[in-house]
Structure formats: C-alpha cells, structure tokens
Design an enzyme around this catalytic site. Structure first.
Site, PDB file in Angstrom:
ATOM      1  N   GLY C 222       0.802  -1.216   0.000  1.00 35.72           N
ATOM      2  CA  GLY C 222       0.000   0.000   0.000  1.00 35.72           C
ATOM      3  C   GLY C 222       0.836   1.267   0.000  1.00 35.72           C
ATOM      4  O   GLY C 222       2.034   1.241   0.310  1.00 35.72           O
ATOM      5  N   HIS C 223       0.190   2.365  -0.316  1.00 34.91           N
ATOM      6  CA  HIS C 223       0.903   3.636  -0.457  1.00 34.91           C
ATOM      7  C   HIS C 223       1.547   4.097   0.851  1.00 34.91           C
ATOM      8  O   HIS C 223       1.047   3.823   1.918  1.00 34.91           O
ATOM      9  CB  HIS C 223       0.005   4.727  -1.035  1.00 34.91           C
ATOM     10  CG  HIS C 223      -1.238   5.030  -0.261  1.00 34.91           C
ATOM     11  ND1 HIS C 223      -2.053   6.074  -0.573  1.00 34.91           N
ATOM     12  CD2 HIS C 223      -1.820   4.427   0.803  1.00 34.91           C
ATOM     13  CE1 HIS C 223      -3.066   6.104   0.248  1.00 34.91           C
ATOM     14  NE2 HIS C 223      -2.955   5.126   1.094  1.00 34.91           N
TER      15      HIS C 223
END
Lengths: 323, 323, 323
Positions: C222-223
């Site tokens: 994920g970011h």
C-alpha cells in the site's frame, strides 16, 4: 436465435436449466422457452409453458447449449501485421496471432491456437493445439502448454521461482543471493488458468499442472509444485514451493499450502484454510492451521462462546474457593 | 509553484492538512506554508507560521488542493499511429488512444477518455466518457464501463467466470466441463478498479460494480456478483461467485466472501474476515468464519490464554479428584 | 555441457548440491557427476562416484553453478523498431528495449538494462543499470528503480494508492472523493519484485522498497509504506498503507499487515498471519490477530480440542450441582 439464461433471468425464446432444488419457484415462474431438466424433474412437471430437454446432468446440458448458442467470436487464421515472430519460431497456418503479440525464437504455436492481442510467447516456448492465450497472457522461455489449454487475460506462466540463499560478501555483509530458476512450467492438456494467476518455473526441473485441472484468478503456484489432474484451485489460492497436490484436489478461495508437503487425491481445503502438513487422500480440512473440517467446525462453535466458557470456569473456581 | 505534502514532510511553500488529532505535534512543527484545517482547529491556533484554509472536511480540502496543484499529465487527443482500431470501432475525437492499444470491432471509446499504452478494449466493449484505462488494462468483449471510471494498470474486466460442471465422457471418465461464460461485466459511473484486480464476467447475465464503488489492487470478484454503490473493497479481497454486496459495504484487506450470499447495506468486514453466511445491514464482522466483531474480539482475548484456561480446568479437576 | 539439477533428479554430467540432511539417501544414490558439499559432509564421504566442490554454503555454491552453467539468454543491445521512445527519453546505448515497449517523455533507462516485450516505462521514470523488466511489467510516471532491480512479468510499480475521503455534494449526497496520489515509488538496488505484484505510489512522498529486499508474486504494498533492506515478502502478502517494515523482516505467504504500524528489524510473520499492531524487533508472530508464535502454537493446540474442554467443564458443573 435463442440464447441462454438462468431461470429467473430468462425471457421468452431462451434456454435455461434446473439442477438445484432451491430454485423450484424459479422453475415454476420462468419465462424460458426450453429448460434442461433431469428425468425425475421431468416426471413431476405438468402444465408448464416450456419445452423440456431431459439429461442426466442438466447443468452439463446447459453448458453444451451455451456452447452451441453462444459461439466464441472466431478470429481469422493468420498473423496480424503488427505481431513480431522471431527467427526460428513456428506458427501453424491455422493459428491466429493477434496484434502486438511476441513469439520468441524457436517458439512454437500449434494448430488452431488463438494468441490474443499483446500476449507473449517466450523463446523456445511451446503452445499446443486449440489453445487460447487471452490478451496480455505471458508464457515465459521454454515453458510448455499442452492442447486445449486456456489462459485468461494477464495470466503468467513461467515467472522465476522465489528462490534465494542467504550468503555473505567478502566483507561479511549478508545478502540474499538469487538462485537462478532454470527449470520450466509444464501445463498439461485441458487446463484453464485464471486472469492474473502466476505459475512459477521450477528451479531446475518442472512445475506441473496436471491435465484437466482448473485454476482461478490470482492464484499463485510456487516453483517445483506438482498439481495432479482434475484439481480445482479457487481464486487467490497460494501454493508455496514444492507443494504436491494429488488427483482431484479442491482448494477453496484464499486457502494456502506451505511448501514441501503433499495433499492426497480427492482432498479438499475449505476457503482460507492454511495447510501446514500433509493431508491424507479424501480428507476435508479447514482453519489455520488446517485440521479435519468436522473437528474444526466443532471447535469453532466453542470458540464463539469462549467468554461464556471462561465465566463458567470462574464461577466454579469461586464456588471452590479459588481464583 | 506550490505543491502538497503531509505535515511532517512539507517544506516552505507547500500545502498540507490537519485532520487527525494524533498529529498535533506535527501541526506545531510543520514547515508547510498553508494548512487546511477545520473551524475548531482554526479557533485554537495562534502564533503559527502558516496560512489557514478552513473547511469542514480538511482531508477533502487537501484532496482538492492536490488536484489543483498536481494536474495529471495531459495526453493529447487522438490515436497513436501504432494503435489498432478494428472496423466498426468508434473512438470519440476528444479521446486519447495510446501506443499498442487494441480497440476491437464495434467497441466504443467515449469523449475525453484516455486509453493508455498497451490497453485492450475487446470487441463490442464500451468505454464511457472521461474514463482512464491504465497501461495494460484489459476490458474484454462486450463489457461496459460507465463514465469517469478509472482502471489502474493491468486491471482485468470481463475474464471468464470460474464455472465448470463435473461431467463424464462416454467411457465413464470424469472431467470438468467448462460452462461458457457469455454474460458481461457492467461497471457503473465513478468506479475505480485497482492494479491487477480481476472482475469476472457473468455466466449469462451481468456482474455489476455499483456507482462510486472503489476496488483496490489484486481484488477478485467472481462471476454474477453484484456490488452496490459506494462500496469499498480493500487490497486482495475475494468475492466468490454470486455474492451480493449492498450499498456502502466495506471489506478489509484480504477478506473474502463465499458465494451465493448477501452482505447488507453499510456492513463492514474486518481484514482477513471470511464471510460464510449472510451479513445483516450495518453489522461489522471479523474472523473466519466471520462473526460479530464485538463477539470475535472478546473470544480472541480468551483464545490467546487458552493454555491458562486449560490449566485452571485441570486444577479444578484435580481438586475434585478427577482427570 | 554440464547443467544443474536436484540430487534425485540429476543425471550423469550434472552438478548438484547437498545442504539438507533429510536428503542423505538422495546423496548416496544420486547420478550427479559433481556435488557441492560443506566440509563436514566432505569428511564423511568415501567411495562415492561424484566429484566434490567444497564450500561453506553449498546452496550458495549451487546458485553460482546455476548462474555459470545456465546463462540468461542475451538480448542484443539496442531498441526494437516497434518500440516507442518519446521525446526527451534517454536510453543507454548498452540497454536492450524489446518489441512494443513504451518509454515515456523524460524517462531514463540505464546501462545494460533489459526492458522486455510490452513493458511500460512511464513519463519521467528512471530505470537504473543492469535492471530487468519482464514482459508487460509497468513502471508508472516518475517512479525510480535503482541498479540491478528485477521486475518479474506483469509487476506494477507506481499504481495509485487507495486513498479516498468521504465527502458530500452540495445536495448532501455522499461520495468517495479520490485523493490524488502524486508521490512516487522508489525501489532501491538489488530488489526483485514478483509477477503481478503491485507497489502503490505514495500520496505525496515516497513508497520505498529497501535495497536487497525480495518480493514474491501477487504481493500488494500500500501507499506510503516503507520496507527496510533485506526483507522477504512471500507470495500474496498484503501491506496496507503506511506500513513500516524494518531490516530483514520476513512475511510468510498470504500474511498481511494493517496500515500505520511498524514491524521491527528481523521480525517474522508466519503464513496467513494478520498483523494489527506494532511487532517488536526479532519477534515471530502467527495468527489473526497476530500474537507471539510460541503463544499462538500453544493456544492452537487447545483450540483443536475445545469441544473436549467444554465437556470437562460441563462434567465439573454437574458434579457441583450446577449447569
């Protein structure tokens, strides 16, 4: 003309089927003009609007009707002018090679196989007869597909296995040394591989998917694994390296198997099960770590009420003057 | 000029925002020149170096600032000379079609939509207006995207559903007969689909992703599923076939739902939850099998100390002269 | 000439290795002509048919032999005529750019890097030296790969992070407003990323994969996550946004971490573990929610027999005149 639909979605002129007794009311109210039924159902039907096709296995009959009434779009044989066929590649004259397809040196594509736009056939790879490679599907160097193999879009066959050895530089620094993965993947006849699924090549030998097995989307098969014939791997299943699945194994969605273990013929893993040791043939397992499904179902029932169990033990302790 | 950053990463000249009270010290020390805050925060601020933009919803204000200060790179309208547009396809003159894009016969691409390099638009597929298809994204035959739909790279819309019927050859050999998947996927307006996510086409009808829903990377949506509007599916979620999600459902990362069940409006599944039966509207569930989150949290607390509980029971048994 | 194989699969003329004492019988019966062994094994061997290569770390020695005896197919330096290199892109003269590759404006590809068929290098992206991008691998706008980075087929670097803010239209309708993801992904030196794995770009800053880390197929990062050096993420691992992994962290297959938490140096998560809070350095965790593996193993033992425990409590209650 006619086409196919589920009982509750069919309109006049369509073909449907009845195989699940929970759908009896849908059978009564369906607008379908033809329904595939089994003999027992046929015997009970009276005064219905639709024609019947009687077959032992109505769902299979429906599949055949779907095939007949919804033929796949035919692509003309031949090679799209934008495709790149390297020297020494051999593409059968009846095969269809779409736009932006790459066929590497010494690769082969068999009769009537359809390689759709943007697919990749690596150097020396072999695609058998009557195969379909969906858009952007990838078959890496030297991997082999049998006949009637179907790759959904973006499936990857023959990515490198995940193999590293902890090693040291001369100055003592540790690093993960890549173990070159020089084996292949062999996909036997009549296999289907889902969209985005990845089958890793073996370190030195073969990762094998047995004939007639079906693998769903986003499944990961680690290197050196061997999947027996007629097995079913549902969406997002993960097999670590060197997993052996027998014949007719079924793995539910998101289940996984640690590597270097064997799952016997006909064994089943429920969704999200985590297999950590060998599973005997015919066994059904659930949970993480996976245990017999019957045992797991009973344990889970108690698990849900653990706070109540704890209270009961506390009450007993109090009664006994403990705790 | 100006650009955006988190409070603790911003430098002079940048815009940031404050929406999480755990970040109060970052707010005090930030180098940002502008901070989006809510009214309550604004009222408490004094002697700070930065300008304030007051908005009810500072995070939304920050998103708007990001949009304004970091415009997406514009691609010129028009069709790259390497793209292949089949006969009968219709591409709006304001759309942008990148290199190596394939647009099949009778497919349509709407106004201002951007189809990036290597994307695939199958025969008869429809891409609405203001859509973005990332590199290598795939929309298979006849599937439909509404307006303002965004597909991240390598997303696959309309792969075949995983449907087989156990059948027999004349010699009695069993095999998995493929059920042709002749339905479509319909993606409604304002949906975003993550990288590598796969949405399977329906057997005969439609798999639907409702308007405004957001689907993260590597999510698998089985055939015939219907996802209501405004739902959120986090990374690696898996829905088996014929799952119905209501409006505003949230599924945490790696959670899954067995097929042929319904999850009510506003229900939430925690990460890794395994939904095996209907979930009522508004409920939050955890665990495998998924149960009420409150109940699960309590059970898990006892689970961690099961060995201690077992010992207590043994001690009681000893006291009672048992075991 | 010579090539490599496992002990039990090797034939005359091949090189193998011995590093696992469960394979002693395979060592005795192998047909390999050369076996890499450690000094202790060498001392015990007598009367064997094969030549020995003695090395502290036989598996690493085998990896080196694999490299030497199975060299990767060389692609000639240069740009395939079908590739598209946008204005302002810079490709080193020793790099190899395959068919249907896209290299965006201002993107750079370093010396000896190999960009295979259909790969995508976005605007302003940087590919270092001696990198390999497999077929259909994607590096989005402005993302950066260090040196000797290897992307397996269809890996996606720099897809948008999954960031939305619940917001309202003027008429009060709620919707998920997209938070533009304007940061990048930075992949440090000597990293390998598996087939179909997705690494999301940061909202405003950098998602980082530390040097020497290895990420398997279909992993989701994920970011804003930061993965330390020398970490190992096995197949289908999922990291939610803003996860911080230390140095040398190992995450087993299908395990996951909720976002906004930290996993310390050298910590390990077993397969399918679900990390929901910080994990101290050196800790090994299992289960969902993940707890100390030792504690989990003990709890699981009792879990399997919960029905028996319940019965014991019932029996006690009866004895005490309760229940």
């Amino acid at each position: 003309m006619g086409s196919c639909a589920a009982l509750n979605e069919a309109s006049v002129g369509q073909v449907s089927f009845f195989a699940d007794h929970r759908q009896e009311s849908a059978l009564e109210s369906t607008m379908a003009s033809v329904v595939v039924v089994d003999e027992a159902t046929e015997a009970k039907l009276s005064g219905v609007r639709f024609a019947r096709l009687v077959r032992d296995n109505p769902a299979a009959g429906f599949a055949i009707a779907l095939d007949a009434l919804h033929p796949e779009s035919e692509e003309p044989a031949g090679v799209h002018p934008s495709a790149v066929l390297e020297d020494g590649s051999v593409v059968h004259e009846s095969a269809s090679i779409g736009p932006f397809v790459y066929v590497g040196p010494k690769a082969r594509v068999g009769a009537r196989s359809r390689v759709m736009a943007g697919a990749y056939v690596g150097p020396g790879a072999v695609i058998g007869e009557d195969c379909v490679m969906g858009p952007r599907a990838v078959v890496m160097e030297r991997c082999v597909l049998g006949n009637r193999v179907r790759l959904q879009p973006a499936a990857v066959i023959g990515s490198d296995g995940f193999g590293y050895v902890l090693d040291k530089l001369e100055d003592g620094t540790t690093f993960h040394r890549k173990v070159p993965q020089v084996g292949i993947v062999r996909i036997e006849d009549d296999v289907e591989i889902g969209a985005g699924a990845c089958i890793d090549r073996a370190t030195t030998h073969e990762t094998i998917v047995g004939s007639g097995s079906k693998i769903d989307n986003l499944v990961q098969v680690g290197h050196n694994s061997v999947i027996g014939p007629l097995s079913i791997l549902c969406g997002q299943v993960g097999l670590a390296g060197s997993t052996k699945l027998g014949r007719g194994v079924v793995m539910g969605g998101q289940s996984g198997a640690a590597g270097h273990l064997a799952v016997g013929d006909g064994a089943k893993a429920a969704a999200q099960a985590g297999i950590t040791e060998d599973v005997p043939a015919g066994e059904t397992v659930s949970g993480m770590p996976a245990i017999s499904r019957v045992k797991w179902l009973r344990a889970v029932l108690v698990f849900k009420d653990l706070p109540a169990l704890l209270k009961r033990v506390r009450r007993i302790e109090k009664k006994l003057g403990e705790g």
